[in-house]
Design a protein around this motif. Structure first.
Motif: not given
Length: 670
Positions: A161-164, A116-118, A94
């Motif tokens: 991605c969905e986080h973004c 953005t990825s945690p 991810e």
């Protein structure tokens, strides 16, 4: 100036040679020989620093930093986020970006991570913290190099991605407050694109929405914010255990990221410069491109910057990659210093044996050690730079002219549909800047949020967007005596790409009323007369009307709008505003700006007319110290006449009246 001297050296990758300790010993000896005083370490070394999750191997770097310290060589220490190790992408897929078509990237390349990825943020924070604990207070470590060329290639390095997507919606909520405000600002009534739920909003993608120019514009802004936030995270982390300044290496007119936003958290501006020298025999166009980027980098903080990367010879990614001709390495490096750099650093010190950049230029080639032309030229430059530190210390260029260059405007004008689809904002900026360069008159590049105080002449080519507060900046500037230049297709839209209705926000300052815009083909090219010479009106021909007290300096001479103004001048307060209603030739801009240079009392430091290919810059100290750089970008001798009396800062020779210059020579006068 870091360390009280001009930095000379560059990217060093000993992690590629850990199984060859003799290479390091040779490198140290040759660095000393080449007058190298600084190297950048660890830029792509994540796999060597953390070969498996949570297992850090820093001893090899410790040995290198310690040895460099004993040799008097300083270190710029990088965080390794520019390229991820395979253990990370295998265990946490991810962290890799999702492309606009919805596919997640596979491992490899650079800049392949989601900002953005945690998980990515957690893992890079962990290693950054350990690096800072171990090396953040070492005496020869002078600067943090955060990641590498943030953003990479915009098309490849923005994650969808969905986080973004979720972060984008949060960003929009913060900016607009309500969907009603967003729909109004984006003009979503068009084509029934009104949003009724925040979850309906998605980034612009080929199989989705790309026709909303405001959406595209805000997505670009959001992408900048995410990259900036990632930079800030890394910078904060390393500063937990270190009080060193931090930088991020910028790139040549990089469209993917608004550097005027990122500059707010960068302590020192640095950038990577790779001009296409010898693409043609006339080196002036390329010299102008390099100069304008040096000027942009200096202008961001109005302070000296660092040339973080350059090539001492050739590069490897263009279709043709010519070697630097004798003298060009010295000249192009001194050009950076002349425009405000306190360093000349290379990518790279030693060529790697394999991989994508194994033929990219370096100080040391695969063979022959120090017995090469490139090594000798690097050594010569290093020796010269070692004698200039005290001369340029606490100096920087302080132009009295500026050109508006704004990323929001760049994005908006090149995404607009009509009156043309081939707008090239950078090309337009270069065309205007070139006239300043040819006359040896320096210009800052500033965005629409910057103060115009201290300038006497400001040009704003293709100023399509007027951002909030900008008209007031311009109005105050002209009222107080400044000279302002706007060109066709300026003042069309606001910050969200909504067209202004009624009158232009600067109609009173410019003294013109805009009506129509013609985008003629070549066979409909118009013309006008200015200063007794005829020039083409081409590409864009705006039909404007002069207001009552506005002076018309030139009119169209053909077509149904013959007699309409092309060049106007309007007095406003103590100053003047000019409007160029049509695109024209470089020759016209030369004639036009010559008149304005005289009005604004702008002249080069030598106060003389410069031969073609020669330009002048000046670094000035707080104590009034002046250091003048004269550069000849022709591969032939030139003579500069009418220079007055100057002393060569290096040889102490006195020149009076004339200055004889060798091919590709840079002279420093005091």
């Amino acid at each position: 100036m870091l360390g009280g001297r001009i930095l000379h050296g560059g990217d060093y990758n000993p992690d590629q040679w850990l199984d060859h300790p003799e290479i390091f010993e040779e490198d140290v000896a040759l660095m000393k020989k080449a007058n190298v005083n600084c190297v950048s370490l660890g830029i792509f070394a994540w796999a060597s620093l953390e070969p498996e999750e949570g297992v850090y191997q820093f001893d090899w770097m410790d040995r290198i930093i310690t040895r460099l310290e004993t040799e008097g060589i300083q270190v710029i220490l990088a965080t390794p986020s520019g390229a991820m190790p395979h253990w990370l992408t295998q265990k946490y897929p991810e962290v890799m970006q999702v492309q606009a078509d919805g596919r997640r990237n596979l491992p490899g390349k650079r800049h392949n991570f989601c900002y953005t990825s945690p998980v990515m943020r957690e893992k890079i924070t962990a290693i950054d913290r350990e690096l800072a604990k171990r090396f953040g207070k070492r005496s020869n470590v002078i600067l943090w190099h955060i990641s590498n060329e943030l953003g990479g290639n915009f098309a490849d390095s923005v994650c969808h991605c969905e986080h973004c997507q979720a972060a984008f919606r949060i960003w929009l909520k913060k900016k607009y407050g309500t969907l009603e405000n967003l729909n109004r600002a984006w003009w979503n009534y068009f084509w029934s694109h009104t949003y009724t739920d925040w979850e309906q909003i998605h980034s612009p993608v080929p199989n989705g929405e790309t026709t909303s120019t405001a959406l595209v514009l805000d997505w670009r802004r959001f992408a900048t914010e995410q990259m900036n936030d990632f930079y800030q995270l890394e910078a904060r982390t390393v500063k937990e255990y270190s009080d060193l300044p931090a930088t991020a290496n910028f790139m040549y007119f990089f469209k993917g990221m608004d550097y005027n936003r990122l500059k707010e958290g960068v302590d020192i501006i640095s950038w990577d410069n790779y001009p296409y020298w010898h693409k043609q025999k006339d080196e002036v166009p390329m010299a102008v491109k390099a100069a304008v980027n040096h000027s942009l980098m200096r202008s961001l903080l109005k302070a000296p910057f660092l040339l973080m990367e350059s090539s001492p010879s050739s590069i490897s990614w263009r279709e043709a990659n010519p070697l630097k001709r004798p003298g060009m390495h010295m000249l192009s490096s001194m050009q950076a210093v002349a425009h405000g750099s306190d360093s000349v650093l290379y990518f790279q010190w030693r060529k790697g044996r394999g991989g994508f950049e194994k033929f990219h230029g370096a100080v040391l080639d695969h063979r022959n050690g120090s017995d090469t032309r490139v090594f000798r030229e690097v050594t010569e430059l290093g020796e010269r730079l070692s004698g200039l530190g005290e001369l340029i210390d606490h100096t920087v260029n302080r132009p009295k002219a500026a050109i508006i260059f704004d990323w929001d405007n760049w994005w908006a004008v090149e995404d607009t549909q009509g009156p043309r689809l081939d707008f090239n904002y950078v090309k337009t900026i270069l065309k205007h800047y070139r006239v300043f360069w040819e006359n040896g008159i320096e210009a800052d590049l500033v965005d629409m949020n910057d103060s115009l105080e201290g300038y006497s002449l400001v040009a704003a080519p293709l100023n399509y967007m007027y951002k909030e507060g900008y008209p007031e900046h311009v109005r105050k500037f002209v009222e107080n005596g400044g000279i302002f230049v706007n060109t066709c297709f300026s003042g069309m839209v606001d910050d969200t790409d909504l067209c202004f209705t009624g009158q232009s926000p600067l109609e009173d300052v410019l003294g013109i009323i805009q009506e129509e815009i013609d985008a003629p083909s070549e066979e409909f090219e118009n013309q006008f007369t200015y200063g007794g010479s005829v020039y083409p009106a081409q590409y864009l021909c705006e039909i404007v009307h002069a207001k009552e007290n506005t002076e018309v300096l030139a009119v169209y001479e053909k077509d149904f709008y013959a007699g309409s103004p092309v060049v106007t001048r309007n007095s406003f307060g103590k100053g003047e505003a000019y409007y160029l209603a049509a695109e024209s030739s470089l020759d016209f801009l030369r004639a036009f700006y010559q008149d304005l240079f005289r009005k604004a009392a702008l002249e080069n430091a030598l106060q003389t007319k410069l031969p073609y290919g020669v330009t002048v810059t000046e670094r000035v100290g707080d104590n009034g110290k002046r250091v003048v750089f004269v550069m000849n970008f022709k591969n032939e001798p030139v003579c500069v006449e009418g220079i007055g009396k100057w002393t060569d800062a290096e040889t102490k020779e006195v020149y009076e009246g004339t200055l004889e210059m060798k091919p590709f020579q840079c002279m420093i006068l005091i």
